[in-house]
Design a protein around this motif. Sequence first.
Motif, PDB file in Angstrom:
ATOM      1  N   GLN A 296       0.843  -1.196   0.000  1.00 54.12           N
ATOM      2  CA  GLN A 296       0.000   0.000   0.000  1.00 54.12           C
ATOM      3  C   GLN A 296       0.873   1.238   0.000  1.00 54.12           C
ATOM      4  O   GLN A 296       1.908   1.295   0.663  1.00 54.12           O
ATOM      5  CB  GLN A 296      -0.937   0.005   1.219  1.00 54.12           C
ATOM      6  CG  GLN A 296      -1.968   1.130   1.206  1.00 54.12           C
ATOM      7  CD  GLN A 296      -2.887   1.085   2.397  1.00 54.12           C
ATOM      8  OE1 GLN A 296      -2.637   0.379   3.362  1.00 54.12           O
ATOM      9  NE2 GLN A 296      -3.983   1.830   2.357  1.00 54.12           N
ATOM     10  N   ASP A 297       0.443   2.233  -0.770  1.00 51.44           N
ATOM     11  CA  ASP A 297       1.179   3.490  -0.846  1.00 51.44           C
ATOM     12  C   ASP A 297       0.238   4.549  -1.400  1.00 51.44           C
ATOM     13  O   ASP A 297      -0.903   4.256  -1.786  1.00 51.44           O
ATOM     14  CB  ASP A 297       2.418   3.338  -1.722  1.00 51.44           C
ATOM     15  CG  ASP A 297       3.480   4.372  -1.402  1.00 51.44           C
ATOM     16  OD1 ASP A 297       3.171   5.315  -0.648  1.00 51.44           O
ATOM     17  OD2 ASP A 297       4.613   4.251  -1.914  1.00 51.44           O
ATOM     18  N   GLU A 298       0.709   5.778  -1.441  1.00 51.76           N
ATOM     19  CA  GLU A 298      -0.094   6.886  -1.952  1.00 51.76           C
ATOM     20  C   GLU A 298       0.566   7.476  -3.193  1.00 51.76           C
ATOM     21  O   GLU A 298       1.790   7.468  -3.319  1.00 51.76           O
ATOM     22  CB  GLU A 298      -0.267   7.987  -0.899  1.00 51.76           C
ATOM     23  CG  GLU A 298      -1.221   7.659   0.211  1.00 51.76           C
ATOM     24  CD  GLU A 298      -0.627   6.708   1.236  1.00 51.76           C
ATOM     25  OE1 GLU A 298      -1.375   5.864   1.777  1.00 51.76           O
ATOM     26  OE2 GLU A 298       0.600   6.800   1.478  1.00 51.76           O
ATOM     27  N   CYS A 318     -12.243  12.931   0.537  1.00 52.89           N
ATOM     28  CA  CYS A 318     -11.466  12.133   1.471  1.00 52.89           C
ATOM     29  C   CYS A 318     -12.338  11.105   2.169  1.00 52.89           C
ATOM     30  O   CYS A 318     -13.569  11.113   2.052  1.00 52.89           O
ATOM     31  CB  CYS A 318     -10.769  13.030   2.486  1.00 52.89           C
ATOM     32  SG  CYS A 318     -11.912  13.830   3.646  1.00 52.89           S
ATOM     33  N   GLY A 352      -9.372  14.949  -1.851  1.00 51.57           N
ATOM     34  CA  GLY A 352      -8.145  14.183  -1.690  1.00 51.57           C
ATOM     35  C   GLY A 352      -7.038  14.659  -2.612  1.00 51.57           C
ATOM     36  O   GLY A 352      -7.178  14.614  -3.840  1.00 51.57           O
ATOM     37  N   GLU A 354      -4.163  13.183  -2.485  1.00 53.42           N
ATOM     38  CA  GLU A 354      -3.457  11.948  -2.774  1.00 53.42           C
ATOM     39  C   GLU A 354      -4.474  10.811  -2.850  1.00 53.42           C
ATOM     40  O   GLU A 354      -5.588  10.910  -2.327  1.00 53.42           O
ATOM     41  CB  GLU A 354      -2.406  11.642  -1.688  1.00 53.42           C
ATOM     42  CG  GLU A 354      -1.258  12.628  -1.655  1.00 53.42           C
ATOM     43  CD  GLU A 354      -0.189  12.209  -0.675  1.00 53.42           C
ATOM     44  OE1 GLU A 354      -0.340  11.141  -0.043  1.00 53.42           O
ATOM     45  OE2 GLU A 354       0.796  12.943  -0.535  1.00 53.42           O
ATOM     46  N   PHE A 355      -4.049   9.751  -3.491  1.00 52.01           N
ATOM     47  CA  PHE A 355      -4.897   8.576  -3.624  1.00 52.01           C
ATOM     48  C   PHE A 355      -4.178   7.387  -2.991  1.00 52.01           C
ATOM     49  O   PHE A 355      -3.022   7.100  -3.326  1.00 52.01           O
ATOM     50  CB  PHE A 355      -5.207   8.281  -5.090  1.00 52.01           C
ATOM     51  CG  PHE A 355      -5.804   9.450  -5.815  1.00 52.01           C
ATOM     52  CD1 PHE A 355      -6.893  10.129  -5.298  1.00 52.01           C
ATOM     53  CD2 PHE A 355      -5.262   9.896  -7.013  1.00 52.01           C
ATOM     54  CE1 PHE A 355      -7.429  11.214  -5.954  1.00 52.01           C
ATOM     55  CE2 PHE A 355      -5.799  10.978  -7.680  1.00 52.01           C
ATOM     56  CZ  PHE A 355      -6.892  11.641  -7.146  1.00 52.01           C
ATOM     57  N   SER A 356      -4.860   6.744  -2.088  1.00 53.38           N
ATOM     58  CA  SER A 356      -4.313   5.563  -1.449  1.00 53.38           C
ATOM     59  C   SER A 356      -4.577   4.358  -2.347  1.00 53.38           C
ATOM     60  O   SER A 356      -5.714   4.106  -2.750  1.00 53.38           O
ATOM     61  CB  SER A 356      -4.956   5.358  -0.074  1.00 53.38           C
ATOM     62  OG  SER A 356      -4.436   4.205   0.550  1.00 53.38           O
ATOM     63  N   THR A 378      -7.622  10.225  -0.329  1.00 50.69           N
ATOM     64  CA  THR A 378      -7.310  10.353   1.090  1.00 50.69           C
ATOM     65  C   THR A 378      -6.725  11.724   1.378  1.00 50.69           C
ATOM     66  O   THR A 378      -6.062  12.330   0.517  1.00 50.69           O
ATOM     67  CB  THR A 378      -6.314   9.263   1.529  1.00 50.69           C
ATOM     68  OG1 THR A 378      -5.987   9.430   2.904  1.00 50.69           O
ATOM     69  CG2 THR A 378      -5.036   9.330   0.700  1.00 50.69           C
ATOM     70  N   LYS A 380      -5.000  11.799   4.228  1.00 47.92           N
ATOM     71  CA  LYS A 380      -3.930  11.307   5.087  1.00 47.92           C
ATOM     72  C   LYS A 380      -4.101  11.775   6.526  1.00 47.92           C
ATOM     73  O   LYS A 380      -3.124  11.975   7.252  1.00 47.92           O
ATOM     74  CB  LYS A 380      -2.552  11.709   4.551  1.00 47.92           C
ATOM     75  CG  LYS A 380      -2.249  11.183   3.151  1.00 47.92           C
ATOM     76  CD  LYS A 380      -0.792  11.229   2.828  1.00 47.92           C
ATOM     77  CE  LYS A 380      -0.034  10.168   3.595  1.00 47.92           C
ATOM     78  NZ  LYS A 380       1.384  10.060   3.168  1.00 47.92           N
ATOM     79  N   ASN A 387      -6.310   2.454   9.077  1.00 44.77           N
ATOM     80  CA  ASN A 387      -5.436   1.834   8.091  1.00 44.77           C
ATOM     81  C   ASN A 387      -5.321   0.335   8.320  1.00 44.77           C
ATOM     82  O   ASN A 387      -5.306  -0.466   7.368  1.00 44.77           O
ATOM     83  CB  ASN A 387      -4.048   2.480   8.168  1.00 44.77           C
ATOM     84  CG  ASN A 387      -3.296   2.404   6.860  1.00 44.77           C
ATOM     85  OD1 ASN A 387      -3.238   1.359   6.242  1.00 44.77           O
ATOM     86  ND2 ASN A 387      -2.700   3.511   6.457  1.00 44.77           N
ATOM     87  N   ASP A 419       5.828   4.274   5.884  1.00 43.82           N
ATOM     88  CA  ASP A 419       4.953   5.333   6.373  1.00 43.82           C
ATOM     89  C   ASP A 419       4.625   5.080   7.843  1.00 43.82           C
ATOM     90  O   ASP A 419       4.230   3.965   8.217  1.00 43.82           O
ATOM     91  CB  ASP A 419       3.673   5.363   5.534  1.00 43.82           C
ATOM     92  CG  ASP A 419       2.721   6.447   6.002  1.00 43.82           C
ATOM     93  OD1 ASP A 419       1.824   6.120   6.801  1.00 43.82           O
ATOM     94  OD2 ASP A 419       2.873   7.603   5.584  1.00 43.82           O
TER      95      ASP A 419
END
Length: 1315
Positions: A296-298, A318, A352, A354-356, A378, A380, A387, A419
């Motif tokens: 998993q990452d953004e 979000c 958002g 960023e996107f997870s 997200t 964040k 999570n 993270d």
Amino acid sequence: MDQHQRGSKCRSVSKTTTRTPTNSLVPTFDKVHECLGVDFPWNLDWIVESYPFAIHGSGSRVNPGYHLLSVDVAASSIRVRSNRCTGSRGANSTGCASCAGLGPSIAVVRGWAQESPGKKPSGRLSHKQLAKKISGLYKELQTERLKRNNSRKYLIRAKRRIESYRILVDVISTNDVPGLPRLLSTAKKEGWGASKITEQANLAVRGLYHPCNYTELDKDLAILAYEYGGDALLHALHRSPFAFPTRFTIADLRRSSSLSITVGPVKMMDLLRNIEILFKDIPVGEEGRILHTLSQDEIAGDGRPCYLDRTDEIAGLCEHASTELDTLKMGSDLTAVHAAAKAVREGRVHVGKEFSVAAISRHSSRDYGAKPVLLMATCKQNSWQENAKILQMISTAWKLSPYGEILHGPIPAFASDGDPKRKAALYLLCMHRKVKPGDALYPHIAGLRGLNLFTSEDFATMEFDPKHSWKRIRKTFCSKEGLLANGVVVNKNLLAQWLERLSGHDWSGQSIHALLNPKDPQHVPSTVKLLTLIGDLRFLDASNFTPAEANTHRALCILGEMFEALLDPFINPNLSLSQEIIQLVKFAHLSCALYLKHGSAFMPPQLYGDLQSLVKSAIFKIAHSKVLNPSLKVFLCLLGDDVLEILFGRSRMIGGHAPNMAIDELRRRFGSALRIDEIFTRRPHLEKLAHRLSLGRSRDVDHLSPRNFIGDLTASSCDIQACYDEGVEQAVEFLKRYGYEIDFDALFSKPDVDLMRPNGGKYPGVSKEVDRSLDEDLAVPDAADSDGAGLSPAEILRFDGAATLAAETAACSAAQPHSVWMKLDTDDDRKVAHKKSILRTLMDPTLDIEHAKSHDRLLRIRCYSIGGEKWDRAASKIHDKTASDHLLKLEGLFATLVAVNKTQVALAILHCTVIKSLATHPPTYLDAAPTAELNLPDSRYEVSGQILSLVPFVDQSNTLSWAWTTKFIGFESAKAKHANSNSAALQRHLSICVNGRLALPLSTPEVMPARALLDDLAADVLPDAAEAVESTWIFSNSQLDVMKSTLLARGQQEEIRTQIPVYGPVKEGGKFPYETSLDTDSAQPSTQNGSKSGFISHCLPSIIAPSPKDGRRKCLICGKEILGTERQNHMGKHIILSLHGIQEENLIAAVSSSYPCGFCGSSMSNGACALSIRGGKAISTCHEVYEFQIKAASKSTTAKACTNVPITCALCPQTHWKYNMPAHLLESHPRWELTTEKKKRQDFEAKIALAEGEEGRLGVIAAEKRSATEPPNSDPPRPSKAARLAHETDTLNGGLQVLQDSDTGVGSSNGMDVD
């Protein structure tokens, strides 16, 4: 004989002869001999032709040994005299003894005369032999002449061919021939000559010929060109000499199911759908089930929401939007959009940035790219507990999905980039259960002293990307604190001084400074170079070092040894798996010793925990492989989430100048990236890897992937215990060499002490200290304690995926159909816009700017998109997440019940021709439907098909089967009084339409060659089929019995029985029902159909056929059986009585008070029972719908008094039932009588008014008299004009101000008449 006795001596023979009366040739002698010669028979053909006279010629080189004296042609004999004749003759002979002994010589000459002339000398050949030889030579001459002529022709053709090839070479060398390789391939396949190739090449140059036999490489390159460069690049390449395929050619190869975007909380349905899309088509190779990694990452986005037309949701907000907003669905008005925009502006909800992304990757040498199963926006700001729940849901979904763990294998590792929040979640999930005796993994890891044995419930471990850890090590070096090793503070200034001592490196300019102060901190090659150069410091000559330098050098040597042990397993492709594990174990113990000595001064505790987790995960991955399949290879280069980073990189690269994107665009780019990844998996030489991801000791070494490793990496080749012990021993010996003695056995014998907890107690990996290996603005947020009390929320670890999925499925089934168009809040109620355009406009932060006066052209021209429907190709793909074997497809087969001869219910097998979904408005025609949805009690499907004409036969095993004759059964209408076999069979005769509940999808039956059936069938049963087709379908009688039993259970339900289609007798196609009296052991009479012995019938006499075409159904209001054509009239009576407030007796349900449906009486609010008019007929999504002509139903008669028909509002596009129109006018157009043109108003009032006497015929007046509740009224209750005007008083301050608004389009200054 007297003639032979002339002369007694024969010394010389005259060359002249004379013909005697006996036709003998007698030589003349100069001297008379006493010996007259001897006669010998010749006995061959005519002696004149067969005797070789040439041997006696003066020039002959042949010496037969005698002289020819005479020839007797008649007697076929010759008289000869020997060359050694004595001249005297015997008493009883005419010749001497020498002449008498010439028999062998004559035999030799006779043999010569019998030989084939061949290549014999002409001097000993007879006339016949010479003639034969001349004839042969003549033939040879003719043959040589033909050869010469042929050679001349061959030469001419060769010259022409050379010329044609010269022309071809000229054409190819002087022109850019599009698709030349494919043209030549076609030429070889079709056998073209050079002239034909030249001709086609010229046509190709002129654009008149396009070779389209594209290879897989051509298509792959076209896809790469399109994904990277777009349509313009592909078009240019198509027009170039390369002649790439067009985007239409590769469309099918690029087409893939669209991934689900998570809106609001994570849903199991979205995860399961994405898993199915991404993994259902991946074949299980020879290696079988393998290991997988969840990472998993953004990824950064452009910060704007988007509209999802499949679910009618607002995506891009979000994860907290679902708690702050009532709904995330746009709905039918602007309420939800306004609420979302307000929440964003107030800061309660974030768009958002960023996107997870969570992805699952395969641990294999092929197709190891990340496959995203979760996409969500997200901010964040979520907690680590949230999570952890997300990761737990994904893991559970993988186990539940038939395309997940069951098919492909488990997920033994959760990967991250380090993270802080996600790390706490991983510690909760992956440090929860200790491996104990009895577990499958225990025998492989039980003896590894110091290894942490805590895992998840499914024995999964956590792993952090090694490249991120390497970069964090360099960041630690470059921090102001540096790191402490063997009592020496090592920072970038110290490193700069020592790196200058290395020989063989060009340190001119700013190279050292750039290495320690990189402009790009994410540059992996420079990180690897720095760490390897530190390792090279071990080989410096220390003889001239001062004590301080020697002490520093010892510290650098320890670091260099440690870093080499960390890097080599990932960048040295020659190592075996055992060597890699030895190195990693060595690193783990070296770093443990330094951490014990210096604590967090050596390296941040979080970084230390990440590195130890990496080593632990590598060992556990080998153990998992040994349990699953010892022959599996373990690739340490796939540890971590690097594959997800590669996916992100490709997605940004596809965007070109717009690397950031909205989440729907991210979904599209992910699809493109996955296609690219598939191509690069098959053709790795085409891939140019990102420079920042390159690994190696020099910049020329490419990024190492599984295919680059050549050592033995099979799990069975690695003895974990032996490798672990070897790694520990090497670490201890190295530390002892530099004066650091440590007893690891004694250390790890303490409770709660291991490599991840060298000091016992809490895990350093989740320390609350500031991690100096990260950027300064990345502080650790509320890292939870690492023990059980701090990281064991029961609601996360005991997540019930099956129950959650069931709840989501139930909620999804209750979802209402929606449109992508929305009515705007304008005075013109007919103004609509696309929801995507509405969302883009209302969520725009510049919305408060007056666009028309703005200097920004993009703001000036911004407006809503133009309305208008379009073909939604994705609408028919409602089965995207359904496996192929769980679909009823067009051209498939299904069984159903049909009433033939009006009363006889029988089994029928149909070939599917139409699948219609009534869940949308208007109905949608599909190419497939999920079988699980067809038979639901509220099935919204109608399936049409043609009945197969089957004939029975008994095969060689004495089994009764049924073969399709390739024809279809046609019926007479049930209303036809007499059968008319002469009339043509129309579509209504051949096509059978049934509700989905009556359709039983069938799997593909057995296929048999049609000609083979002729052996088992009568000659006149299948004459055409055997000649027209190669094979046909075969059904066993037992299969038909199973179908009949299944449909019998359904047909006995009254609501289904009434939907059985009813027809008259068979019109054409063969015999129906399926019946036979064939005598076979397997064809026993069925007890359920009550057939007589030896007679097989697939009828169902226990089911009573409904009345022909009446479609009787129970009224949902009163429960009475109502004729199909009477349902609208019957329900209209219930509705009008309800509108008058009259209570009917013995009702089982009440008529809805809000827009009751004219078919079922329930409410039409929220899009239920949507109504429309098409072709003069009423169309609805109601379960009780049936088509009727509106014009005929608008007339009130004694038989059908109700005129409740669909009517389109004259003031808006909406369609309502006539009895509901007053309510619609009052609700949506309260001022319509004031604002509508008089003529238009009068026409509309006449259209919606009740017919004269309608209420009386419907029983309203009589009921009112009986109830005496209010006086009879000839019209449905409707608020008076005065009441409506009073209602408007509080809301209208302008009175008739709307009449002056010329932009509304409702009225105009001409013809407006206001009462």
